[in-house]
Design a protein around this motif. Structure first.
Motif, short mmCIF file in Angstrom:
data_model
loop_
_atom_site.label_atom_id
_atom_site.label_comp_id
_atom_site.label_asym_id
_atom_site.label_seq_id
_atom_site.Cartn_x
_atom_site.Cartn_y
_atom_site.Cartn_z
N THR A 1 -3.23 11.86 -0.28
CA THR A 1 -4.51 11.26 -0.63
C THR A 1 -4.41 10.18 -1.71
OG1 THR A 1 -4.87 13.07 -2.17
CG2 THR A 1 -5.85 13.27 0.02
N SER A 2 -3.51 10.35 -2.65
CA SER A 2 -3.45 9.35 -3.72
C SER A 2 -2.86 8.05 -3.20
CB SER A 2 -2.63 9.87 -4.89
OG SER A 2 -1.31 10.13 -4.47
N THR A 3 -3.35 6.96 -3.70
CA THR A 3 -2.93 5.67 -3.18
C THR A 3 -2.70 4.66 -4.30
OG1 THR A 3 -5.19 4.90 -2.95
CG2 THR A 3 -4.21 5.96 -1.03
N SER B 1 -2.25 5.53 7.85
CA SER B 1 -2.27 6.96 7.55
C SER B 1 -0.90 7.55 7.83
CB SER B 1 -3.32 7.68 8.40
OG SER B 1 -2.98 7.60 9.77
N TYR C 1 0.85 -1.18 0.00
CA TYR C 1 0.00 0.00 0.00
C TYR C 1 0.88 1.23 0.00
CZ TYR C 1 -3.71 3.19 1.59
OH TYR C 1 -4.62 4.22 1.70
N TYR D 1 -10.23 -4.56 -0.52
CA TYR D 1 -9.76 -3.20 -0.28
C TYR D 1 -10.74 -2.20 -0.87
CZ TYR D 1 -7.12 1.10 -0.97
OH TYR D 1 -6.73 2.41 -0.97
N ALA D 2 -11.01 -1.15 -0.14
CA ALA D 2 -11.82 -0.05 -0.66
C ALA D 2 -11.56 1.20 0.16
CB ALA D 2 -13.32 -0.39 -0.60
N SER D 3 -11.32 2.31 -0.53
CA SER D 3 -11.20 3.62 0.11
C SER D 3 -10.21 3.63 1.27
CB SER D 3 -12.57 4.08 0.61
OG SER D 3 -13.50 4.13 -0.46
N GLY D 4 -9.08 3.00 1.06
CA GLY D 4 -8.02 3.06 2.06
C GLY D 4 -8.13 2.03 3.17
N GLN E 1 -5.91 -0.15 8.32
CA GLN E 1 -5.62 0.95 7.41
C GLN E 1 -4.39 1.69 7.89
OE1 GLN E 1 -8.69 4.14 7.73
NE2 GLN E 1 -9.45 2.91 9.42
N THR F 1 -10.49 -5.31 9.99
CA THR F 1 -10.00 -4.33 9.03
C THR F 1 -8.72 -3.67 9.53
OG1 THR F 1 -11.28 -2.52 10.03
CG2 THR F 1 -12.35 -3.79 8.28
#
Lengths: 150, 152
Positions: B35-37, B130, B21, B48-51, B128, B126
């Motif tokens: 923001t771009s991934t 940041s 990721y 996976y969806a939206s981070g 994620q 889940t």
């Protein structure tokens, strides 16, 4: 009745599955494989990574199983401590697949992300990246990430 | 009748690389999260969806973080600091499974973190990631990401 039902072993999902990843930092102003802070990961079905610095192929992925896949290269540059004013740095990299030069990039940016799709990888051959960061007579460092996926 | 059907064979081996990721570049003077991934991952184990990654079958995952920062010299000032965290919801409990700061205060280069963290997941859990860069005076850029291995 004696028999066996042979159901093939579950295949690895082939949609954007990462099978090799590399990270490293490079200073100086000539092309070579980034070695500082080097990180790597592989899916062992597809690649091994040459992590022995005494090996002539140090820092390269050795393909174990031929396939067609994609490579994402991400490069980030940092100016040297001496700096060179108000300019961005120049990123330089060369990317090799199957020991063959696929891409040679030079860009006056601090960040560059490029996808190389539908590339052929052949068992027994090497994939790797070389790079550096140099702009306006000043040398900095550059970080390179390369991800190989199916 | 003698026969065997094994529908549960798993082609993955210990320490196989199953997800990557990347949080993309952010170029601004203020603290901000890129923001771009880019996400590559095994559909056998993850969605996976939206981070946010969701686990599809029980597994132990090891996270290795990379982070990169730099800044433009036109405004002077010193280094970029990158703060990252990997948070997860495991068995309905929110938790931080890996966090840290990749600092480069006073220099013109950033540093890279290579700590690894392992967490155990069940179906539906889940996780994620940041990252945030923090620089007071200069336009700065940062990106970061994580490599994820399957631990057996």
């Amino acid at each position: 009745m004696t028999g066996n039902i042979n159901i093939p072993m579950g295949a690895i999902d082939s949609t954007s599955l990462p099978v090799g990843a590399f990270y490293g930092r490079k200073s100086g102003s000539t092309y070579s494989i980034p070695t500082s802070g080097q990180q790597y990961m592989v899916n062992s079905e597809y690649f091994s990574f040459i992590s022995d610095s005494a090996d002539a192929n140090y820092g390269k992925f050795l393909c174990k199983k031929s396939f067609t896949g994609n490579v994402n290269v991400l490069a980030t540059g940092n100016l040297s401590a001496a700096g060179d004013g108000n300019v961005w740095t120049y990123l330089h990299y060369k990317m090799y697949i199957d020991d063959t030069l696929i891409a040679s990039e030079t860009a006056n940016v601090n960040y560059k992300s490029v996808a190389y799709t539908s590339q052929n990888f052949t068992a027994g051959k090497y994939t790797y990246i070389q790079g550096y960061n140099y702009g306006n007579s000043k040398s900095g460092t550059a970080d390179f990430t390369m991800v190989i996926s199916l | 009748m003698n026969g065997g059907i094994n529908l549960n064979q798993d082609p993955y081996k210990n320490n196989d690389f199953i997800a990557m990721y990347e949080l993309g570049w952010k170029d601004s003077a203020a603290s901000a999260s890129p923001t771009s991934t880019i996400a590559h991952y095994s559909r056998d184990y993850l969605s996976y969806a939206s981070g946010i990654f969701t686990v599809k079958k029980p597994c132990s995952l090891k996270f290795t973080v990379i982070g990169k920062g730099s800044y433009k010299l036109d405004s002077g000032g010193a280094g970029t600091k990158i703060t990252f965290s990997i948070t997860a919801t495991i068995n309905n409990v929110n938790q931080t499974i890996h966090a840290g700061t990749l600092a480069a205060t006073g220099t013109l280069t950033s540093t890279t973190g290579s700590n690894g963290a392992i967490a155990n997941f069940n179906i539906g859990d889940t996780f994620q990631m940041s990252i945030t860069h923090n620089h007071n005076t200069s336009r700065a850029g940062v990106d970061g990401g994580m490599f994820i291995q399957l631990i057996k």
